[in-house]
Design a protein around this motif. Structure first.
Motif, PDB file in Angstrom:
ATOM      1  N   PRO A  77       0.756  -1.187  -0.033  1.00 43.33           N
ATOM      2  CA  PRO A  77       0.101   0.100   0.022  1.00 43.33           C
ATOM      3  C   PRO A  77       0.745   1.301   0.215  1.00 43.33           C
ATOM      4  O   PRO A  77       2.009   1.234   0.551  1.00 43.33           O
ATOM      5  CB  PRO A  77      -0.851  -0.110   1.382  1.00 43.33           C
ATOM      6  CG  PRO A  77      -0.806  -1.725   1.644  1.00 43.33           C
ATOM      7  CD  PRO A  77       0.674  -2.255   1.276  1.00 43.33           C
ATOM      8  N   ALA A  78       0.306   2.243  -0.441  1.00 42.14           N
ATOM      9  CA  ALA A  78       0.818   3.660  -0.570  1.00 42.14           C
ATOM     10  C   ALA A  78       1.439   3.838   0.878  1.00 42.14           C
ATOM     11  O   ALA A  78       0.770   3.847   1.907  1.00 42.14           O
ATOM     12  CB  ALA A  78       0.040   4.828  -1.089  1.00 42.14           C
ATOM     13  N   GLY A  79       2.894   4.389   0.745  1.00 36.05           N
ATOM     14  CA  GLY A  79       3.126   4.988   2.113  1.00 36.05           C
ATOM     15  C   GLY A  79       3.924   3.938   3.017  1.00 36.05           C
ATOM     16  O   GLY A  79       4.375   4.373   4.146  1.00 36.05           O
ATOM     17  N   GLN A  80       3.779   2.646   2.760  1.00 44.96           N
ATOM     18  CA  GLN A  80       4.376   1.515   3.464  1.00 44.96           C
ATOM     19  C   GLN A  80       5.511   1.032   2.699  1.00 44.96           C
ATOM     20  O   GLN A  80       5.560   0.966   1.642  1.00 44.96           O
ATOM     21  CB  GLN A  80       3.352   0.347   3.648  1.00 44.96           C
ATOM     22  CG  GLN A  80       2.107   0.927   4.439  1.00 44.96           C
ATOM     23  CD  GLN A  80       1.321  -0.218   4.900  1.00 44.96           C
ATOM     24  OE1 GLN A  80       1.608  -1.225   4.756  1.00 44.96           O
ATOM     25  NE2 GLN A  80       0.198   0.101   5.686  1.00 44.96           N
ATOM     26  N   THR A  81       6.366   0.308   3.489  1.00 46.90           N
ATOM     27  CA  THR A  81       7.800   0.081   2.883  1.00 46.90           C
ATOM     28  C   THR A  81       7.688  -1.496   2.644  1.00 46.90           C
ATOM     29  O   THR A  81       8.438  -2.164   1.955  1.00 46.90           O
ATOM     30  CB  THR A  81       8.996   0.247   3.777  1.00 46.90           C
ATOM     31  OG1 THR A  81       8.801  -0.147   5.083  1.00 46.90           O
ATOM     32  CG2 THR A  81       9.114   1.949   3.775  1.00 46.90           C
ATOM     33  N   GLU A  82       6.851  -2.168   3.637  1.00 43.98           N
ATOM     34  CA  GLU A  82       6.683  -3.574   3.608  1.00 43.98           C
ATOM     35  C   GLU A  82       5.618  -4.197   2.791  1.00 43.98           C
ATOM     36  O   GLU A  82       4.532  -3.430   2.776  1.00 43.98           O
ATOM     37  CB  GLU A  82       6.740  -4.265   5.091  1.00 43.98           C
ATOM     38  CG  GLU A  82       7.989  -4.117   5.714  1.00 43.98           C
ATOM     39  CD  GLU A  82       7.911  -4.939   7.040  1.00 43.98           C
ATOM     40  OE1 GLU A  82       7.226  -6.092   7.077  1.00 43.98           O
ATOM     41  OE2 GLU A  82       8.831  -4.526   7.984  1.00 43.98           O
ATOM     42  N   GLU A  83       5.834  -5.229   2.100  1.00 39.46           N
ATOM     43  CA  GLU A  83       4.620  -5.802   1.525  1.00 39.46           C
ATOM     44  C   GLU A  83       3.731  -6.673   2.427  1.00 39.46           C
ATOM     45  O   GLU A  83       4.247  -7.190   3.558  1.00 39.46           O
ATOM     46  CB  GLU A  83       5.069  -6.802   0.374  1.00 39.46           C
ATOM     47  CG  GLU A  83       5.677  -6.052  -0.744  1.00 39.46           C
ATOM     48  CD  GLU A  83       6.256  -7.189  -1.911  1.00 39.46           C
ATOM     49  OE1 GLU A  83       6.351  -8.216  -1.686  1.00 39.46           O
ATOM     50  OE2 GLU A  83       6.067  -6.699  -3.212  1.00 39.46           O
ATOM     51  N   VAL A  84       2.326  -6.671   2.061  1.00 38.14           N
ATOM     52  CA  VAL A  84       1.743  -7.445   2.754  1.00 38.14           C
ATOM     53  C   VAL A  84       0.856  -8.661   2.101  1.00 38.14           C
ATOM     54  O   VAL A  84       0.329  -8.338   0.886  1.00 38.14           O
ATOM     55  CB  VAL A  84       0.450  -6.648   3.362  1.00 38.14           C
ATOM     56  CG1 VAL A  84      -0.602  -7.464   4.363  1.00 38.14           C
ATOM     57  CG2 VAL A  84       1.117  -5.632   4.369  1.00 38.14           C
ATOM     58  N   LYS A  85       0.938  -9.844   2.514  1.00 37.12           N
ATOM     59  CA  LYS A  85       0.203 -11.027   1.942  1.00 37.12           C
ATOM     60  C   LYS A  85      -1.155 -10.760   1.843  1.00 37.12           C
ATOM     61  O   LYS A  85      -2.013 -10.829   2.901  1.00 37.12           O
ATOM     62  CB  LYS A  85       0.807 -12.200   2.275  1.00 37.12           C
ATOM     63  CG  LYS A  85       0.302 -13.572   1.564  1.00 37.12           C
ATOM     64  CD  LYS A  85       0.504 -14.782   2.180  1.00 37.12           C
ATOM     65  CE  LYS A  85       2.093 -15.041   2.093  1.00 37.12           C
ATOM     66  NZ  LYS A  85       2.273 -16.462   2.722  1.00 37.12           N
ATOM     67  N   VAL A  86      -1.812 -10.711   0.596  1.00 37.28           N
ATOM     68  CA  VAL A  86      -3.371 -10.694   0.472  1.00 37.28           C
ATOM     69  C   VAL A  86      -3.835 -11.777  -0.031  1.00 37.28           C
ATOM     70  O   VAL A  86      -5.121 -11.910   0.065  1.00 37.28           O
ATOM     71  CB  VAL A  86      -3.708  -9.090  -0.302  1.00 37.28           C
ATOM     72  CG1 VAL A  86      -3.154  -8.015   0.530  1.00 37.28           C
ATOM     73  CG2 VAL A  86      -3.038  -9.201  -1.735  1.00 37.28           C
ATOM     74  N   PHE A  87      -3.120 -12.641  -0.580  1.00 34.20           N
ATOM     75  CA  PHE A  87      -3.851 -13.843  -1.043  1.00 34.20           C
ATOM     76  C   PHE A  87      -2.594 -15.041  -1.354  1.00 34.20           C
ATOM     77  O   PHE A  87      -1.697 -14.804  -1.754  1.00 34.20           O
ATOM     78  CB  PHE A  87      -4.446 -13.728  -2.535  1.00 34.20           C
ATOM     79  CG  PHE A  87      -5.180 -14.829  -3.072  1.00 34.20           C
ATOM     80  CD1 PHE A  87      -6.235 -15.348  -2.904  1.00 34.20           C
ATOM     81  CD2 PHE A  87      -4.245 -15.801  -3.821  1.00 34.20           C
ATOM     82  CE1 PHE A  87      -6.886 -16.309  -3.125  1.00 34.20           C
ATOM     83  CE2 PHE A  87      -4.887 -16.907  -4.450  1.00 34.20           C
ATOM     84  CZ  PHE A  87      -6.034 -17.361  -4.100  1.00 34.20           C
ATOM     85  N   GLU A  88      -3.094 -16.051  -0.919  1.00 32.77           N
ATOM     86  CA  GLU A  88      -2.227 -17.190  -1.087  1.00 32.77           C
ATOM     87  C   GLU A  88      -3.340 -18.415  -1.336  1.00 32.77           C
ATOM     88  O   GLU A  88      -4.071 -18.784  -0.393  1.00 32.77           O
ATOM     89  CB  GLU A  88      -0.954 -17.633  -0.145  1.00 32.77           C
ATOM     90  CG  GLU A  88      -0.165 -18.850  -0.609  1.00 32.77           C
ATOM     91  CD  GLU A  88       0.826 -19.103   0.743  1.00 32.77           C
ATOM     92  OE1 GLU A  88       0.760 -18.586   1.648  1.00 32.77           O
ATOM     93  OE2 GLU A  88       1.791 -19.814   0.037  1.00 32.77           O
ATOM     94  N   GLY A  89      -3.132 -19.275  -2.469  1.00 33.66           N
ATOM     95  CA  GLY A  89      -3.970 -20.409  -2.505  1.00 33.66           C
ATOM     96  C   GLY A  89      -4.440 -20.725  -4.026  1.00 33.66           C
ATOM     97  O   GLY A  89      -3.594 -20.242  -5.109  1.00 33.66           O
ATOM     98  N   TRP A  90      -4.844 -21.749  -4.234  1.00 37.09           N
ATOM     99  CA  TRP A  90      -5.445 -21.994  -5.662  1.00 37.09           C
ATOM    100  C   TRP A  90      -6.762 -21.071  -6.342  1.00 37.09           C
ATOM    101  O   TRP A  90      -7.420 -21.001  -5.470  1.00 37.09           O
ATOM    102  CB  TRP A  90      -6.153 -23.451  -5.636  1.00 37.09           C
ATOM    103  CG  TRP A  90      -5.060 -24.382  -5.051  1.00 37.09           C
ATOM    104  CD1 TRP A  90      -4.885 -24.910  -3.892  1.00 37.09           C
ATOM    105  CD2 TRP A  90      -3.934 -25.071  -6.026  1.00 37.09           C
ATOM    106  NE1 TRP A  90      -3.782 -25.916  -3.803  1.00 37.09           N
ATOM    107  CE2 TRP A  90      -3.327 -25.934  -5.129  1.00 37.09           C
ATOM    108  CE3 TRP A  90      -3.644 -25.144  -7.249  1.00 37.09           C
ATOM    109  CZ2 TRP A  90      -2.433 -27.060  -5.732  1.00 37.09           C
ATOM    110  CZ3 TRP A  90      -2.808 -25.648  -7.773  1.00 37.09           C
ATOM    111  CH2 TRP A  90      -2.032 -26.622  -6.966  1.00 37.09           C
ATOM    112  N   MET A  91      -6.570 -21.131  -7.614  1.00 36.06           N
ATOM    113  CA  MET A  91      -7.617 -20.142  -8.274  1.00 36.06           C
ATOM    114  C   MET A  91      -7.880 -20.950  -9.480  1.00 36.06           C
ATOM    115  O   MET A  91      -7.113 -21.664  -9.940  1.00 36.06           O
ATOM    116  CB  MET A  91      -7.004 -18.729  -8.896  1.00 36.06           C
ATOM    117  CG  MET A  91      -7.004 -17.647  -7.871  1.00 36.06           C
ATOM    118  SD  MET A  91      -6.794 -16.104  -8.442  1.00 36.06           S
ATOM    119  CE  MET A  91      -6.582 -15.120  -7.110  1.00 36.06           C
TER     120      MET A  91
END
Length: 151
Positions: free
Chosen positions: A103-117
């Motif tokens: 997200p804007a203004g943050q330095t670290e990535e956040v996991k928003v999804f992990e799985g099968w599609m």
């Protein structure tokens, strides 16, 4: 007309026997991520994904090789596995994805999804993000590397 107890019991048992196979027909993908052996044994493939930016209504088709990463907006999409069924089976493509957001203004990535599609059911297990949608379209074989050397 009145039915006897053995007839009722027989009807109940037959009803349960008929209902049981329906539950056994459910199909599902493995819950866990694919093993390293499965990933290495798979042929080189490319996951074809479609991404939507809900703010601009821009749709982008992404082709990401298995094991590769690609950015879309603030997302980083990592394709870990992609497979399509053989032509003799009903058509279906499925991929194991990990999606991170910065997200804007943050330095670290956040996991928003992990799985099968699944390509046939994008809403079954989809990315829930306020700005972006990502779904699987297909898996295709990677083009063989040509030998461009001189003879």
């Amino acid at each position: 007309m009145r039915t006897s107890r053995p007839d009722r019991a027989l009807a109940l048992i037959l009803g349960l026997m008929v209902a049981e196979p329906v539950a056994a027909q459910e199909t599902s993908l493995p819950i866990d991520r694919p093993s390293e052996a499965e990933i290495e044994a798979a042929e080189p493939t490319i996951a074809v994904l479609r991404a939507l930016d809900k703010i601009t209504a821009r749709i982008t088709e992404l082709e990401i090789p298995v094991g590769g990463k690609q950015g879309f907006g603030t997302l980083t999409i990592d394709v870990q596995y992609c497979r399509s069924r053989p032509p003799i089976e009903p058509p279906e493509s499925f991929a194991y994805l990990t999606i991170h957001d910065r997200p804007a203004g943050q330095t670290e990535e956040v996991k928003v999804f992990e799985g099968w599609m699944l390509a046939s059911s994008p809403a079954l297990n989809g990315l829930e993000h306020p700005v972006y949608d990502v779904w699987v379209i297909a898996c295709k074989a990677a083009a063989p590397e040509s030998d461009t050397g001189s003879r």
